[in-house]
Design a protein around this motif. Structure first.
Motif, PDB file in Angstrom:
ATOM      1  N   GLU A 472     137.762  10.698  64.900  1.00 46.99           N
ATOM      2  CA  GLU A 472     136.574  10.305  65.657  1.00 46.99           C
ATOM      3  C   GLU A 472     136.649  10.731  67.117  1.00 46.99           C
ATOM      4  O   GLU A 472     135.834  10.298  67.927  1.00 46.99           O
ATOM      5  N   SER A 473     137.608  11.570  67.450  1.00 46.93           N
ATOM      6  CA  SER A 473     137.728  12.111  68.802  1.00 46.93           C
ATOM      7  C   SER A 473     137.161  13.520  68.841  1.00 46.93           C
ATOM      8  O   SER A 473     137.625  14.408  68.116  1.00 46.93           O
ATOM      9  N   LEU A 474     136.182  13.746  69.694  1.00 46.43           N
ATOM     10  CA  LEU A 474     135.616  15.085  69.840  1.00 46.43           C
ATOM     11  C   LEU A 474     136.633  16.029  70.478  1.00 46.43           C
ATOM     12  O   LEU A 474     136.668  17.225  70.158  1.00 46.43           O
ATOM     13  N   ARG A 475     137.468  15.511  71.355  1.00 51.24           N
ATOM     14  CA  ARG A 475     138.485  16.350  71.998  1.00 51.24           C
ATOM     15  C   ARG A 475     139.525  16.801  70.985  1.00 51.24           C
ATOM     16  O   ARG A 475     139.997  17.954  71.021  1.00 51.24           O
ATOM     17  N   VAL A 476     139.871  15.937  70.068  1.00 52.35           N
ATOM     18  CA  VAL A 476     140.822  16.319  69.014  1.00 52.35           C
ATOM     19  C   VAL A 476     140.175  17.310  68.057  1.00 52.35           C
ATOM     20  O   VAL A 476     140.794  18.295  67.638  1.00 52.35           O
ATOM     21  N   LYS A 488     143.674  12.643  58.083  1.00 54.02           N
ATOM     22  CA  LYS A 488     143.955  12.492  59.514  1.00 54.02           C
ATOM     23  C   LYS A 488     143.027  11.456  60.142  1.00 54.02           C
ATOM     24  O   LYS A 488     141.865  11.332  59.750  1.00 54.02           O
ATOM     25  N   ALA A 489     143.552  10.748  61.121  1.00 50.49           N
ATOM     26  CA  ALA A 489     142.766   9.758  61.860  1.00 50.49           C
ATOM     27  C   ALA A 489     143.070   9.896  63.342  1.00 50.49           C
ATOM     28  O   ALA A 489     144.227  10.095  63.729  1.00 50.49           O
ATOM     29  N   ALA A 490     142.018   9.793  64.152  1.00 51.08           N
ATOM     30  CA  ALA A 490     142.191   9.819  65.609  1.00 51.08           C
ATOM     31  C   ALA A 490     141.148   8.921  66.244  1.00 51.08           C
ATOM     32  O   ALA A 490     139.983   8.902  65.824  1.00 51.08           O
ATOM     33  N   CYS A 491     141.566   8.184  67.248  1.00 55.36           N
ATOM     34  CA  CYS A 491     140.672   7.247  67.923  1.00 55.36           C
ATOM     35  C   CYS A 491     139.562   7.993  68.663  1.00 55.36           C
ATOM     36  O   CYS A 491     139.758   9.118  69.129  1.00 55.36           O
ATOM     37  N   PRO A 492     138.396   7.366  68.797  1.00 50.51           N
ATOM     38  CA  PRO A 492     137.349   7.966  69.629  1.00 50.51           C
ATOM     39  C   PRO A 492     137.857   8.218  71.038  1.00 50.51           C
ATOM     40  O   PRO A 492     138.751   7.516  71.528  1.00 50.51           O
ATOM     41  N   ARG A 506     145.025   2.230  57.348  1.00 47.69           N
ATOM     42  CA  ARG A 506     144.089   1.757  58.370  1.00 47.69           C
ATOM     43  C   ARG A 506     144.768   1.708  59.737  1.00 47.69           C
ATOM     44  O   ARG A 506     145.973   1.445  59.846  1.00 47.69           O
ATOM     45  N   GLY A 507     143.960   1.950  60.768  1.00 44.47           N
ATOM     46  CA  GLY A 507     144.459   1.875  62.126  1.00 44.47           C
ATOM     47  C   GLY A 507     143.503   1.109  63.010  1.00 44.47           C
ATOM     48  O   GLY A 507     142.347   0.861  62.647  1.00 44.47           O
ATOM     49  N   LEU A 508     143.964   0.727  64.195  1.00 42.39           N
ATOM     50  CA  LEU A 508     143.152  -0.006  65.155  1.00 42.39           C
ATOM     51  C   LEU A 508     143.238   0.694  66.501  1.00 42.39           C
ATOM     52  O   LEU A 508     144.329   1.033  66.978  1.00 42.39           O
ATOM     53  N   CYS A 509     142.077   0.907  67.106  1.00 42.76           N
ATOM     54  CA  CYS A 509     141.979   1.578  68.404  1.00 42.76           C
ATOM     55  C   CYS A 509     141.402   0.622  69.441  1.00 42.76           C
ATOM     56  O   CYS A 509     140.616  -0.273  69.106  1.00 42.76           O
ATOM     57  N   THR A 510     141.745   0.848  70.691  1.00 43.86           N
ATOM     58  CA  THR A 510     141.204   0.017  71.766  1.00 43.86           C
ATOM     59  C   THR A 510     141.308   0.751  73.098  1.00 43.86           C
ATOM     60  O   THR A 510     142.014   1.766  73.220  1.00 43.86           O
ATOM     61  N   LEU A 557     150.148   7.255  71.625  1.00 42.62           N
ATOM     62  CA  LEU A 557     149.545   7.528  70.321  1.00 42.62           C
ATOM     63  C   LEU A 557     148.023   7.410  70.371  1.00 42.62           C
ATOM     64  O   LEU A 557     147.482   6.419  70.865  1.00 42.62           O
ATOM     65  N   ILE A 558     147.350   8.436  69.839  1.00 42.23           N
ATOM     66  CA  ILE A 558     145.898   8.362  69.657  1.00 42.23           C
ATOM     67  C   ILE A 558     145.505   8.582  68.202  1.00 42.23           C
ATOM     68  O   ILE A 558     144.344   8.388  67.836  1.00 42.23           O
ATOM     69  N   GLY A 559     146.485   8.977  67.355  1.00 40.58           N
ATOM     70  CA  GLY A 559     146.138   9.237  65.968  1.00 40.58           C
ATOM     71  C   GLY A 559     147.361   9.394  65.094  1.00 40.58           C
ATOM     72  O   GLY A 559     148.510   9.319  65.559  1.00 40.58           O
ATOM     73  N   TYR A 560     147.116   9.651  63.810  1.00 41.53           N
ATOM     74  CA  TYR A 560     148.181   9.773  62.822  1.00 41.53           C
ATOM     75  C   TYR A 560     147.609  10.476  61.601  1.00 41.53           C
ATOM     76  O   TYR A 560     146.382  10.640  61.467  1.00 41.53           O
TER      77      TYR A 560
END
Length: 642
Positions: A472-476, A488-492, A506-510, A557-560
C-alpha cells in the motif's frame, strides 16, 4: 433504496420466476473514451464554507484545510434507472412509483436545474450522493425531449452528458458530490435483479474500468469529492457475497481492487466509500440469514494507498432489521424490524452493525456515512414514525454523516422524497409545515457537532496477505517487485510496521510516536530488502537460535513478505530523524505479546500477535524453519524512538 424487499425477490426467483432485465437503452460495445471534463456552473454559485478535496482524520471527514466537514446529504436518484424489470420500458407504470427517470436524475422534466439547486440549499444539505448505473455510462441514445422539458439546454444529450451537466451544476453551486455506482443495469434496485453484486451483470475488470473512466471524467470538477463503490451488495439466487474469502464474490477484495485503481490511475483526491454487505442467506425461519453491514471490518479492514481516504457506509430503514430482509408475506421471517426495536435496542444494533467503526485507535477506524435512510410523508404506522424520530435523534446526538433517500420525487408518486414536484413544477415536501417528518429533520440538521480544525490523531492500518500482495506504499511500488513470487506487504506512505501475526501474515501499521503522529521516513525512494542476517551486529543475538532479518542501522521496518507462512524478507526504509535507544525482543510464537494498552485493535484475529509500544519502532523480524515449528514471524526487535 427502499421498496425492493430482497427476501420477496429471492423467494420468487428461487421458485423459478426471476425476471431477466432487458436493456432500456442502446449500449455501446466498450467504455467511452475518458476525455476529461470542464466545469460549467449553472446559475449563481453559492459561497461554500469548505474547500476540496476531502480526506479523513480518525472518525471525521475534513476539508483541505483540516476543518471538519460533516456530510449532510441526500440522494438525487434517477440515473441508476427506474424500470422495475417487466413490461414495456416506455410505460411509466412499469417504473418505480410510476416515475420514469429516463436514466437521468429525477425532476429535470419539471423544474429548471437552477431552481432545483436553490431548493436543495433550502433543505440545509451540503452533499449530494448521485447514483448512476454502468449501463448509463455506455448509453449512446439521447434522452427524449420530454425528459428535460424544464431544461431545454439538455435536449439531444445522452444520459451521461446530462449527468455531466448535473455534476457541474452541483459543484458550481457549492455542493459536495459523491458519485455512487448504484446498479449494473438501469433496473430498479435492490432485490434479485441483476444488480446484486458489482459483477452480477459484468466482469469485475469492466466494473473497475468504468470506475476509472468516471473518476477521470470528473477529476477536473472541484467539488466531486468521493467514489461510493457499489450499492447494497447482497445475495443473488444461489450465492452470498463474502468479505475476505478471495473468490469472485469477495466484496472486500473487489472494493480494495477498485479503490486502488481509482486512487492510482484516475483521481487521488477522492474519498473512497465502501458500503458493508447488505444481505446474506435465505430469508426463511430456521435458515441462516442476516445483514452483516460493517461487522466484518472489525476483523478485516481496508487499507488504501492513501491512509486518509477511507469512509465506510451503511444503510438503515425502519422496515428492515438486523435479520429481517424487509419483505412482507412471501419471504418474511419472524425477526424484528428496526422499527420493532426499543430505542435502546435500536441504538445497540446501530453500534454493533456500523458505528463501532468510529472507535478511535483501531485498524478499522474511519468515518461512518449512513448514505441511505428515510421514510414516507404518508407513513401512519406509529412504530415506523417512532423509528424515524429515534434514528434521527441518534444521528444528531452522535454527530453522524448522513444522506436521506430520496431527494427528488414526483408529487403523488413517491412520498419518501424530501422534495416533490408536480407537472407544473410546484414544490411540496419536508419544507412544508404539514409534513410530519419536518420536526425530526430540522432537529437533525440543526444539532450541534464538531466543527473547525480537527487535531491530527495517530493512524492505525491493517496489512493482510491472505490471498495476495498488500503493498500500500506508492513509494515502494515505484521500486518494482522487491521479492518476486512472494506475497508482499508494505505500509502506506507515512506509516511504519509496528505489529505482526504469527501465522496469518497480518501486519499492523501506524504513524504514532507515543505523543502524536509523525512520518519517520527520509526523502527519496531508498529502501533495503533484507533476506539474511548481514545487518545483525556481532554479539547482539536478540533471538538466539532463530533466523533474524534486521534493518540496517538508521532504518526501520515498513514491510515484509511471506511464502506460505514462512517469512521471506523484511523491507526497511531509512529514517529522517536519528534512530536510537535500547532494543528489546518481543516474542509472540506461543502467546500474544502486545502492550497492555495497545492501540490498533485485534489486527490478526485468532492469531498470536506481537506489537511494539507506541514510542518504539520495529527494527527486525525473527523466525525459525526448524522441523516441527511454525515458520511464521516469532519475534520482533523493538527499539525506542529517539
Amino acid at each position: 433504496m427502499p421498496f425492493a424487499p430482497v427476501a420477496l425477490r429471492v423467494a420468487v426467483a428461487a421458485a423459478g420466476l426471476l425476471l431477466v432485465a432487458a436493456p432500456a437503452t442502446a449500449v455501446s460495445a466498450g467504455p467511452p473514451v475518458a476525455t476529461g471534463h470542464a466545469v460549467r456552473p449553472v446559475g449563481a454559485t453559492e459561497t461554500a464554507s469548505w474547500s476540496a478535496p476531502l480526506s479523513t482524520q480518525g472518525r471525521y471527514i475534513v476539508d483541505s484545510q483540516g476543518r471538519r466537514f460533516r456530510l449532510k446529504g441526500a440522494n438525487w436518484d434517477g440515473a441508476q434507472g427506474s424500470w422495475l424489470g417487466s413490461g414495456s420500458v416506455t410505460d411509466p407504470a412499469n417504473h418505480h412509483a410510476g416515475q420514469d427517470s429516463h436514466g437521468i436524475p429525477l425532476g429535470l422534466d419539471r423544474v429548471p436545474l437552477e431552481q432545483l439547486l436553490a431548493d436543495f440549499h433550502q433543505l440545509g444539505i451540503n452533499t449530494i450522493r448521485l447514483p448512476f448505473s454502468n449501463e448509463m455510462i455506455h448509453s449512446t441514445t439521447p434522452v427524449p425531449d420530454t425528459a428535460v422539458t424544464a431544461n431545454p439546454q439538455l435536449r439531444g444529450k445522452t444520459p451521461l452528458e446530462v449527468y455531466d451537466a448535473v455534476v457541474d451544476a452541483l459543484s458550481g453551486s457549492g455542493f459536495a458530490v459523491i458519485l455512487n455506482n448504484h446498479t449494473n443495469t438501469s433496473r430498479w434496485c435492490c432485490g434479485v435483479d441483476g444488480n446484486e453484486r458489482w459483477n452480477s451483470s459484468q466482469s469485475m475488470q469492466a466494473w473497475a474500468d468504468d470506475w476509472v473512466f468516471m473518476a477521470r471524467r470528473y477529476a477536473g470538477v472541484p467539488r466531486v469529492v468521493g467514489a461510493d463503490l457499489y450499492n447494497e451488495v447482497r445475495r443473488d439466487v444461489l450465492d452470498d457475497p463474502n468479505w475476505g474469502m478471495g473468490d469472485d464474490h469477495d466484496w472486500y477484495a473487489a472494493a480494495q481492487f477498485a479503490a486502488d485503481r481509482i486512487l492510482t490511475e484516475a483521481d487521488p483526491r477522492l474519498l473512497i466509500v465502501i458500503e458493508g454487505i447488505n444481505w446474506t442467506g435465505i430469508p426463511a425461519d430456521g435458515l441462516p440469514h442476516g445483514r452483516p453491514m460493517l461487522t466484518p471490518a472489525g476483523t478485516l479492514s481496508h487499507t488504501l494507498v492513501d491512509a486518509h481516504k477511507l469512509v465506510y457506509s451503511a444503510h438503515f430503514y425502519g422496515y428492515t432489521g438486523p435479520h429481517h430482509s424487509g419483505a412482507t408475506g412471501i419471504g418474511e421471517t419472524h425477526d424484528p424490524r428496526y422499527q420493532d426495536l426499543s430505542r435502546d435496542d435500536l441504538y445497540s444494533a446501530l453500534r454493533d452493525e456500523a458505528f463501532f467503526v468510529e472507535e478511535p485507535g483501531r485498524h478499522y477506524t474511519a468515518p461512518v456515512w449512513v448514505s441511505e435512510f428515510g421514510i414516507g410523508a404518508n407513513e401512519t404506522n406509529p412504530a415506523a414514525r417512532a423509528w424515524f424520530t429515534n434514528i434521527t435523534d441518534y444521528f444528531a446526538d452522535h454527530d453522524t454523516d448522513f444522506a436521506s433517500w430520496p431527494l427528488v420525487g414526483f408529487a403523488g408518486h413517491d412520498d419518501w422524497a424530501l422534495l416533490s414536484y408536480d407537472e407544473s413544477g410546484h414544490r411540496s415536501g419536508i419544507l412544508d409545515s404539514g409534513d410530519w417528518r419536518a420536526t425530526a429533520w430540522q432537529h437533525l440538521m440543526s444539532a450541534p457537532g464538531a466543527s473547525g480544525p480537527v487535531a491530527p490523531v495517530p493512524t492505525w492500518r491493517m496489512l493482510a496477505v491472505d490471498h495476495g500482495d498488500a503493498v500500500e506504499s506508492l513509494r515502494v511500488r515505484a521500486t518494482g517487485d522487491w521479492d518476486p513470487g512472494a506475497y508482499k506487504a508494505a505500509c502506506p506512505d507515512g506509516l511504519r510496521l509496528i505489529g505482526l501475526g504469527h501465522t496469518s501474515g497480518r501486519g499492523l501499521c501506524t504513524d504514532t510516536t507515543g505523543s502524536g503522529p509523525a512520518d519517520l521516513r527520509a526523502a527519496g525512494d531508498g529502501q533495503t530488502v533484507v533476506t539474511d542476517e548481514r545487518y545483525v551486529p556481532a554479539g547482539d543475538d536478540w533471538a538466539s537460535g532463530y533466523t533474524k532479518f534486521q534493518c540496517p542501522s538508521g532504518s526501520y521496518l515498513i514491510g515484509y513478505s511471506v511464502r506460505g507462512e514462512r517469512v521471506s524478507a523484511a523491507l526497511c526504509a531509512p529514517a529522517l530523524p536519528p534512530l536510537a535507544g535500547a532494543g528489546r525482543t518481543v516474542w509472540f510464537d506461543r502467546s500474544d505479546s502486545r502492550p497492555a494498552d495497545a492501540s490498533g485493535g485485534d489486527f490478526a484475529y485468532a492469531d498470536y500477535k506481537g506489537q511494539c509500544a507506541d514510542d518504539e519502532y520495529a527494527a527486525g523480524i525473527a523466525f525459525t524453519a526448524r522441523v516441527g515449528s511454525r515458520p511464521g514471524p516469532a519475534a520482533l526487535l523493538c527499539r525506542r524512538l529517539a
